[in-house]
Design an enzyme around this catalytic site. Sequence first.
Site, PDB file in Angstrom:
ATOM      1  N   ALA A  65      33.863 -17.291  -4.797  1.00 42.37           N
ATOM      2  CA  ALA A  65      32.875 -16.535  -5.573  1.00 42.37           C
ATOM      3  C   ALA A  65      32.498 -15.277  -4.812  1.00 42.37           C
ATOM      4  CB  ALA A  65      31.635 -17.388  -5.833  1.00 42.37           C
ATOM      5  N   ASP A  66      31.953 -14.326  -5.543  1.00 40.01           N
ATOM      6  CA  ASP A  66      31.423 -13.120  -4.919  1.00 40.01           C
ATOM      7  C   ASP A  66      30.200 -12.677  -5.704  1.00 40.01           C
ATOM      8  OD1 ASP A  66      31.858 -11.075  -2.776  1.00 40.01           O
ATOM      9  OD2 ASP A  66      31.698  -9.770  -4.530  1.00 40.01           O
ATOM     10  N   THR A  67      29.182 -12.219  -4.978  1.00 44.53           N
ATOM     11  CA  THR A  67      27.910 -11.821  -5.583  1.00 44.53           C
ATOM     12  C   THR A  67      27.524 -10.422  -5.131  1.00 44.53           C
ATOM     13  OG1 THR A  67      27.171 -14.123  -5.576  1.00 44.53           O
ATOM     14  CG2 THR A  67      25.462 -12.444  -5.801  1.00 44.53           C
ATOM     15  N   THR A  80      27.740 -12.257 -10.334  1.00 48.68           N
ATOM     16  CA  THR A  80      28.474 -13.245  -9.547  1.00 48.68           C
ATOM     17  C   THR A  80      29.718 -13.656 -10.316  1.00 48.68           C
ATOM     18  OG1 THR A  80      26.486 -14.074  -8.450  1.00 48.68           O
ATOM     19  CG2 THR A  80      28.424 -15.489  -8.394  1.00 48.68           C
ATOM     20  N   ALA A  81      30.861 -13.460  -9.664  1.00 46.69           N
ATOM     21  CA  ALA A  81      32.144 -13.871 -10.239  1.00 46.69           C
ATOM     22  C   ALA A  81      32.591 -15.150  -9.561  1.00 46.69           C
ATOM     23  CB  ALA A  81      33.186 -12.784 -10.037  1.00 46.69           C
TER      24      ALA A  81
END
Length: 192
Positions: free
Chosen positions: A70-72, A106-107
């Site tokens: 994930a990335d935010t 967020t992905a």
Amino acid sequence: MTEQIILASGSPRRRELLDQIGVTYRVHAVDIDETVLPGEPPDVYVQRIAAEKSACCVQQFKPTIPVLAADTSVVLNGAIMGKPRDAADAEAMLTALSGRTHQVYTAVSLRHRCQHFEALSVTDVCFKPLTQAEIRAYWRSGEPIDKAGAYAIQGLGSVFIQSLSGSYSGVVGLPLFETAALLQQQGIKIIQ
């Protein structure tokens, strides 16, 4: 208990969120270049970074179970706010967020058996107006040091948040609704 997934992240917050929904995991954090490309929109950026993290983990470790990454990013007026470099940078970020609504993107990226699945969460977060004294005291707490946008919703920073529209867990770093849906598509049961 046997791990259900590989978590391609060293984030203690993401681990806590997976613990919350009872998903077992093994951590294999990866190190990639997270530079924003010129003109890259926030949604494209977080999706690209999450996908690169999961791909790097698959390439390095060749797991037989799903890999989750994930990335935010905290975004104000379309501009991505990173982690503060120092007290002055944190003060500038928090001053910019003061009394305004920003977005947290967020992905989530899940790879399994040569397939790639993605989800994106966008949450509106409205800050109360902050005083300089509050901002400086918050910096001294140490909490903003490694946080995107210089705040943590799950910590002291929660007192700055007037309202939220979207995913609380997405702001923390892993949107659980979207994550659970991706995991369930791979046969991982959340509620049994």
